[in-house]
Design a protein around this motif. Structure first.
Motif, short mmCIF file in Angstrom:
data_model
loop_
_atom_site.label_atom_id
_atom_site.label_comp_id
_atom_site.label_asym_id
_atom_site.label_seq_id
_atom_site.Cartn_x
_atom_site.Cartn_y
_atom_site.Cartn_z
N THR A 1 0.83 -1.21 0.00
CA THR A 1 0.00 0.00 0.00
C THR A 1 0.86 1.26 0.00
O THR A 1 0.53 2.26 -0.66
N GLU A 2 1.98 1.21 0.72
CA GLU A 2 2.86 2.38 0.85
C GLU A 2 3.89 2.47 -0.27
O GLU A 2 4.71 3.40 -0.28
N GLY A 3 3.87 1.54 -1.21
CA GLY A 3 4.80 1.58 -2.34
C GLY A 3 6.24 1.31 -1.98
O GLY A 3 7.16 1.85 -2.61
N ARG A 4 6.45 0.44 -0.97
CA ARG A 4 7.82 0.18 -0.50
C ARG A 4 8.35 -1.20 -0.90
O ARG A 4 9.40 -1.62 -0.44
N LEU A 5 7.62 -1.89 -1.79
CA LEU A 5 8.10 -3.19 -2.25
C LEU A 5 9.10 -3.02 -3.39
O LEU A 5 8.96 -2.14 -4.24
N LEU A 6 10.09 -3.89 -3.41
CA LEU A 6 11.06 -3.98 -4.50
C LEU A 6 10.87 -5.32 -5.21
O LEU A 6 10.14 -6.19 -4.73
#
Length: 331
Positions: A66-71
């Protein structure tokens, strides 16, 4: 066991492991590549490397998404040493759309097989050889290196000159080449092998051009062998609404080639056995929104999910502005 990479609360890279439905941070490593090198150095597997470092605080994967912190679940410190490649016409039914493209362009008279159908039939006849035997080589293509990979949740850029921006829901094999030049399979991930199908339809010799596009894979790396039957969903979301949805099938039960045969015909080239390199190899699909007349545009979001691979892979489209091409001499 699943692995994922993410940005932690302090803005630093971290690696998480999911086992038995619980996700925790792996202590002492900031990348999956680092973990792999530790496993290779110890002569162990990834599971043992995780145990050797221990696990830390729990991780909320959904919050990271949700927070856009995945790589992506693996990358390389030098993106030029990550290779993205793929094979086509590997799945039962995957030749239908390609065959229709060629016939529509008048490549072959009615009743005569197109080159795509010929290659597909070659796979049906000898894509699953017996142990110890070599099968027929598949269609193969190059997409690019690590510079063309979009992280999960981030936009997949489509160049200004592209004629189409089409998803391809696939399974990607993830490999690292060890110090002796031996490919080492880590596992598999969901992949979006983004392509330009209108360019490809113009002439099948444009296939190479149509594949030189960005892509995405992940968010999770499923460590171990590929399940024989995979049945997921591919969707296109526009303005918050699902405008297209279809199941996609993969796994050897739904393929005309074995994974081992596809791996052999990729890694038989010394070029792809250089120590330290990472390989992300897309295994193909039989499901395309393009085949149903869908034309994607900026802001549309691709969503690919299959429960055996953890979190869904989501990426919006971003059409890039035109960039002038200037070739400067240096004489």
């Amino acid at each position: 066991m699943h692995l994922l990479q993410y940005i932690d609360d302090q803005g630093k890279r971290a690696v998480g492991v999911t086992r038995n439905g619980q996700t925790h941070r792996i202590n002492g490593v900031s990348s999956t590549y680092e973990l792999v090198q530790a496993a290779l150095g110890a002569g162990s597997g990834l599971g043992a490397a995780v145990e050797a470092r221990g696990i830390g605080a729990p991780v909320d994967k959904l919050a990271l998404a949700t927070e856009g912190r995945l790589l992506t679940p693996i990358d390389h410190p030098d993106p030029a040493h990550l290779h993205v490649t793929g094979t086509g016409l590997t799945h039962l039914g995957s030749a239908a759309t390609r065959d229709a493209m060629h016939k529509a362009n008048g490549d072959k008279p009615a009743g005569e097989l197109t080159d795509s159908m010929k290659m597909f039939r070659m796979g049906l006849e000898n894509g699953k050889p017996k142990a110890g035997e070599k099968g027929v080589q598949p269609e193969w293509f190059y997409k690019g290196n690590g510079h063309i990979v979009a992280h999960p949740g981030k936009p997949i850029p489509s160049p200004s000159f592209a004629l189409d921006a089409g998803e391809e829901p696939e399974i990607a094999g993830i490999y690292v080449i060890d110090a002796d030049g031996q490919p080492r399979r880590l596992g598999f991930a969901l992949g979006n092998e983004f392509s330009d199908h209108v360019t490809e339809r113009m002439n099948y010799l444009y296939l190479a051009h149509s594949k030189l596009r960005a892509c995405s894979f992940g968010p999770e790396l499923r460590v171990g062998d590929l399940p024989r039957h995979i049945e997921g969903k591919s969707r296109i979301i526009r303005d918050g609404q699902v405008v297209w949805e279809k199941p996609f099938l993969s796994g050897e039960d739904n393929m005309s080639h074995t994974i081992a045969n596809l791996e052999y015909h990729h890694f038989k080239y010394d070029l792809f056995c250089q120590p330290g390199d990472v390989h992300v190899h897309m295994f193909g699909t039989a499901t395309l929104s393009f085949a149903d007349g869908i034309s994607n545009r900026t802001g549309d979001t691709f969503e690919i999910e299959e429960s055996q691979f953890g979190l869904p892979l989501r990426n919006p489209i971003r059409v890039e502005a035109e960039k002038p091409v200037v070739v400067a001499g240096l004489y």
